[in-house]
Scaffold this active site. Structure first.
Site, PDB file in Angstrom:
ATOM      1  N   ARG A 179       0.867  -1.185   0.000  1.00  0.00           N
ATOM      2  CA  ARG A 179       0.000   0.000   0.000  1.00  0.00           C
ATOM      3  C   ARG A 179       0.899   1.230   0.000  1.00  0.00           C
ATOM      4  NH1 ARG A 179      -2.302   3.585   3.847  1.00  0.00           N
ATOM      5  NH2 ARG A 179      -4.439   4.142   3.331  1.00  0.00           N
ATOM      6  N   SER A 211     -11.872  -3.247  -0.489  1.00  0.00           N
ATOM      7  CA  SER A 211     -12.133  -2.594   0.796  1.00  0.00           C
ATOM      8  C   SER A 211     -13.607  -2.251   0.883  1.00  0.00           C
ATOM      9  CB  SER A 211     -11.330  -1.291   0.919  1.00  0.00           C
ATOM     10  OG  SER A 211      -9.967  -1.561   1.057  1.00  0.00           O
ATOM     11  N   LYS A 251      -5.385   5.775   8.404  1.00  0.00           N
ATOM     12  CA  LYS A 251      -6.716   5.559   7.835  1.00  0.00           C
ATOM     13  C   LYS A 251      -7.737   6.230   8.714  1.00  0.00           C
ATOM     14  CE  LYS A 251      -8.444   2.829   4.535  1.00  0.00           C
ATOM     15  NZ  LYS A 251      -8.149   2.887   3.154  1.00  0.00           N
TER      16      LYS A 251
END
Length: 146
Positions: free
Chosen positions: A44, A112, A141
């Site tokens: 990521r 997701s 996040k």
């Protein structure tokens, strides 16, 4: 679910992100994850240029392959394909699952999700797995909840 995911000896899935590793070299963190028994790694990268992201993906693919670990790339189908990743992990705002499936073929597609309806839609849309959350806000996040 693809048979590659169902047959994993350990369900341990790690997200490798250069942002929260506090300046440590990303490939040394990858090596620690692999040595610790992780069987699926998601790369990521949100704040690197595409060239750097691609270079990390190629190296990550090489290392994960040598350890028999599955490897997926977050968000970027192009980088996943160029690095010969096992799959891609898509967010709600990324390329559609249908378009990703046309490009990725039988490779893994994770999605997701943030609520039960998105999870059901991902399942109906042929996702191989879903990520659900975040449930709690983190420095990487934001949940959007107050």
């Amino acid at each position: 679910m693809t048979s590659r995911l169902a047959s994993l000896p350990s369900p341990l899935y790690a997200i490798l992100d250069p942002e929260p590793v506090r300046g440590r070299p990303i490939l040394s963190v990858l090596q620690e994850l692999l040595n610790g028994g992780v069987r699926l790694i998601q790369l990521r990268v949100k704040k690197a240029d595409p060239k750097e992201f691609y270079q990390w993906a190629v190296e990550s693919r090489r290392w994960t392959r040598s350890k028999g670990c599955l490897f997926v790339v977050n968000d970027r189908v192009d980088i996943a394909l160029a690095a010969d990743a096992d799959g891609v992990h898509l967010g709600q705002e990324d390329l559609s699952r249908a378009a990703a499936r046309r490009l990725m073929g039988e490779k893994i597609i994770g999605v997701s999700t943030h609520d039960p309806e998105q999870a059901l839609e991902a399942e109906r849309g042929g996702a191989d797995y879903i990520g659900f959350g975040p449930i709690f806000g983190t420095s990487t996040k934001d949940t959007g909840y107050a």
